[in-house]
Design a protein around this motif. Structure first.
Motif, PDB file in Angstrom:
ATOM      1  N   UNK A  13     -47.152   9.591 -51.967  1.00 21.39           N
ATOM      2  CA  UNK A  13     -46.847   8.290 -52.596  1.00 21.39           C
ATOM      3  C   UNK A  13     -46.286   8.482 -53.995  1.00 21.39           C
ATOM      4  N   UNK A  14     -46.871   9.418 -54.749  1.00 25.33           N
ATOM      5  CA  UNK A  14     -46.413   9.663 -56.115  1.00 25.33           C
ATOM      6  C   UNK A  14     -44.976  10.162 -56.144  1.00 25.33           C
ATOM      7  N   UNK A  15     -44.635  11.076 -55.244  1.00 23.85           N
ATOM      8  CA  UNK A  15     -43.264  11.576 -55.191  1.00 23.85           C
ATOM      9  C   UNK A  15     -42.284  10.472 -54.796  1.00 23.85           C
ATOM     10  N   UNK A  16     -42.687   9.672 -53.819  1.00 20.49           N
ATOM     11  CA  UNK A  16     -41.822   8.570 -53.381  1.00 20.49           C
ATOM     12  C   UNK A  16     -41.606   7.567 -54.513  1.00 20.49           C
ATOM     13  N   UNK A  17     -42.667   7.259 -55.242  1.00 19.01           N
ATOM     14  CA  UNK A  17     -42.568   6.307 -56.360  1.00 19.01           C
ATOM     15  C   UNK A  17     -41.694   6.857 -57.488  1.00 19.01           C
ATOM     16  N   UNK A  18     -41.837   8.162 -57.779  1.00 18.35           N
ATOM     17  CA  UNK A  18     -41.025   8.783 -58.827  1.00 18.35           C
ATOM     18  C   UNK A  18     -39.545   8.743 -58.456  1.00 18.35           C
ATOM     19  N   UNK A  19     -39.267   9.004 -57.187  1.00 13.48           N
ATOM     20  CA  UNK A  19     -37.889   8.968 -56.726  1.00 13.48           C
ATOM     21  C   UNK A  19     -37.294   7.575 -56.912  1.00 13.48           C
ATOM     22  N   UNK A  39     -47.793  11.929 -43.653  1.00 11.77           N
ATOM     23  CA  UNK A  39     -46.882  11.269 -44.597  1.00 11.77           C
ATOM     24  C   UNK A  39     -46.234  10.048 -43.977  1.00 11.77           C
ATOM     25  N   UNK A  40     -45.744  10.182 -42.754  1.00 16.15           N
ATOM     26  CA  UNK A  40     -45.050   9.073 -42.097  1.00 16.15           C
ATOM     27  C   UNK A  40     -45.991   7.934 -41.724  1.00 16.15           C
ATOM     28  N   UNK A  41     -47.290   8.247 -41.614  1.00 14.91           N
ATOM     29  CA  UNK A  41     -48.263   7.197 -41.290  1.00 14.91           C
ATOM     30  C   UNK A  41     -48.399   6.172 -42.415  1.00 14.91           C
ATOM     31  N   UNK A  42     -47.848   6.489 -43.601  1.00 12.17           N
ATOM     32  CA  UNK A  42     -47.881   5.539 -44.715  1.00 12.17           C
ATOM     33  C   UNK A  42     -46.973   4.341 -44.456  1.00 12.17           C
ATOM     34  N   UNK A  43     -46.008   4.509 -43.547  1.00  9.82           N
ATOM     35  CA  UNK A  43     -45.122   3.406 -43.199  1.00  9.82           C
ATOM     36  C   UNK A  43     -43.862   3.369 -44.049  1.00  9.82           C
ATOM     37  N   UNK A  44     -42.842   2.684 -43.545  1.00 12.06           N
ATOM     38  CA  UNK A  44     -41.542   2.633 -44.217  1.00 12.06           C
ATOM     39  C   UNK A  44     -41.614   2.023 -45.608  1.00 12.06           C
ATOM     40  N   UNK A  45     -42.518   1.093 -45.812  1.00 11.07           N
ATOM     41  CA  UNK A  45     -42.603   0.424 -47.109  1.00 11.07           C
ATOM     42  C   UNK A  45     -42.991   1.363 -48.242  1.00 11.07           C
ATOM     43  N   UNK A  46     -43.555   2.523 -47.893  1.00  5.87           N
ATOM     44  CA  UNK A  46     -43.962   3.479 -48.918  1.00  5.87           C
ATOM     45  C   UNK A  46     -42.780   4.275 -49.456  1.00  5.87           C
ATOM     46  N   UNK A  47     -41.637   4.187 -48.766  1.00  6.31           N
ATOM     47  CA  UNK A  47     -40.485   5.002 -49.138  1.00  6.31           C
ATOM     48  C   UNK A  47     -39.305   4.095 -49.478  1.00  6.31           C
ATOM     49  N   UNK A  48     -39.411   3.418 -50.604  1.00  7.92           N
ATOM     50  CA  UNK A  48     -38.411   2.415 -50.974  1.00  7.92           C
ATOM     51  C   UNK A  48     -37.025   3.020 -51.184  1.00  7.92           C
ATOM     52  N   UNK A  66     -37.427  14.739 -48.094  1.00  6.40           N
ATOM     53  CA  UNK A  66     -36.582  14.417 -49.241  1.00  6.40           C
ATOM     54  C   UNK A  66     -36.686  12.926 -49.501  1.00  6.40           C
ATOM     55  N   UNK A  67     -37.073  12.555 -50.711  1.00  9.40           N
ATOM     56  CA  UNK A  67     -37.184  11.149 -51.093  1.00  9.40           C
ATOM     57  C   UNK A  67     -35.920  10.746 -51.833  1.00  9.40           C
ATOM     58  N   UNK A  68     -35.274   9.687 -51.346  1.00  8.16           N
ATOM     59  CA  UNK A  68     -34.014   9.242 -51.906  1.00  8.16           C
ATOM     60  C   UNK A  68     -32.970   9.172 -50.814  1.00  8.16           C
ATOM     61  N   UNK A  69     -31.879   8.473 -51.091  1.00  9.17           N
ATOM     62  CA  UNK A  69     -30.833   8.333 -50.075  1.00  9.17           C
ATOM     63  C   UNK A  69     -29.491   8.034 -50.732  1.00  9.17           C
ATOM     64  N   UNK A  70     -28.439   8.312 -49.987  1.00  9.82           N
ATOM     65  CA  UNK A  70     -27.089   8.017 -50.453  1.00  9.82           C
ATOM     66  C   UNK A  70     -26.924   6.528 -50.704  1.00  9.82           C
ATOM     67  N   UNK A  71     -27.509   5.713 -49.840  1.00  9.20           N
ATOM     68  CA  UNK A  71     -27.390   4.257 -49.969  1.00  9.20           C
ATOM     69  C   UNK A  71     -28.014   3.755 -51.277  1.00  9.20           C
ATOM     70  N   UNK A  72     -29.136   4.348 -51.676  1.00 13.66           N
ATOM     71  CA  UNK A  72     -29.835   3.908 -52.880  1.00 13.66           C
ATOM     72  C   UNK A  72     -29.226   4.479 -54.159  1.00 13.66           C
ATOM     73  N   UNK A  73     -28.812   5.762 -54.120  1.00 15.62           N
ATOM     74  CA  UNK A  73     -28.410   6.449 -55.345  1.00 15.62           C
ATOM     75  C   UNK A  73     -26.903   6.598 -55.508  1.00 15.62           C
ATOM     76  N   UNK A  74     -26.158   6.449 -54.434  1.00 12.40           N
ATOM     77  CA  UNK A  74     -24.710   6.591 -54.539  1.00 12.40           C
ATOM     78  C   UNK A  74     -24.228   8.035 -54.493  1.00 12.40           C
ATOM     79  N   UNK A  75     -25.125   8.971 -54.321  1.00 15.40           N
ATOM     80  CA  UNK A  75     -24.753  10.382 -54.172  1.00 15.40           C
ATOM     81  C   UNK A  75     -25.812  11.047 -53.305  1.00 15.40           C
ATOM     82  N   UNK A  76     -25.512  12.251 -52.822  1.00 15.97           N
ATOM     83  CA  UNK A  76     -26.454  12.948 -51.959  1.00 15.97           C
ATOM     84  C   UNK A  76     -26.746  14.331 -52.526  1.00 15.97           C
TER      85      UNK A  76
END
Length: 252
Positions: A13-19, A39-48, A66-76
């Protein structure tokens, strides 16, 4: 649920929140299938900011998140994974090796298992997936496996055709229930197969599976801790007596 599992989920959760808050990619170490399932049992809402799972090649067993995505950050940002080719200096005179031999030699360098991923073996050569930060250290310090002197080279990717060995197997079952399939694949009694579900040792595509009546889909990867894993290939046909003839690809 164990305290260790709760602490692990807290770190995820901490890594996902930091990302999400910093708009930066963050990565875990290599995780086991059980940890990925937790980790995945936390559900999609945990990985904004999004989440991706990868271990260096398709169908890897030990993988990173890997926490983060091209859609959210604009780069990979690519996964920080390197491949080390480990081969005998003189193959003709080398020992025969097992997965345990290679892993033991690597861990004897004082390395934590979590910074290394899968080890794929072809003949007397191994391909080790590891975290990028550890690649040079391993390549520079690993000189010997068993009694054989070896050489290490950091390569961009594994050669074509290198991967887990799969064995096609056929079974006849009464119904397409996961517990029945597992019992046949691993030669277990139905009650013993149920014990693995109760012990939370069964996962499908990395997700914990507690429903023993679940019907797997074609190409689902089923893992049973302590037994192994297989790829479900589906029902081939129904016999005259009404049984289902199924095929699986078993990792060996």
């Amino acid at each position: 649920m164990s305290e260790e599992s709760e602490q692990f989920k807290k770190r995820i959760r901490e890594l996902a929140d930091k990302s999400y808050s910093s708009s930066q990619y963050f990565f875990t170490d290599f995780l086991t299938e059980a940890e990925i399932s937790d980790a995945l049992s936390l559900g999609k809402n945990a990985f904004a900011s999004g989440i991706t799972i990868y271990g260096g090649y398709e169908s890897a067993e030990r993988r990173m998140l890997r926490f983060g995505s091209l859609e959210e950050f604009g780069y990979e940002e690519p996964f920080p994974i390197k491949v080390i080719k480990i081969a005998p200096l003189l193959e003709k005179f080398s020992d025969e090796f097992t997965h345990r031999d290679f892993l033991g030699a690597i861990l004897n360098l004082g390395i934590d298992r979590k910074v290394t991923g899968d080890i794929l073996i072809k003949g007397k050569t191994a391909y080790l997936f590891c975290e990028e930060k550890m690649a040079e250290y391993i390549a520079d310090n690993l000189y010997q496996v068993k009694h054989t002197h070896i050489k290490c080279d950091i390569i961009d990717e594994i050669p074509e055709g290198i991967g887990p060995e799969l064995k096609l197997e056929e079974y006849q079952i009464n119904s397409e229930r996961l517990d029945a399939i597992i019992a046949h694949v691993f030669h277990l009694s139905r009650e013993k197969a149920l014990e693995y579900f109760r012990g939370q040792k069964v996962s499908v595509n990395g997700r914990l599976m507690e429903n023993q009546t679940h019907a797997p889909k074609v190409d689902d990867i089923v893992s049973v801790r302590g037994c192994g894993r297989f790829k479900y290939k589906g029902v081939e046909r129904t016999t005259k007596k009404g049984k289902l003839k199924i095929t699986v690809e078993k990792y060996i």
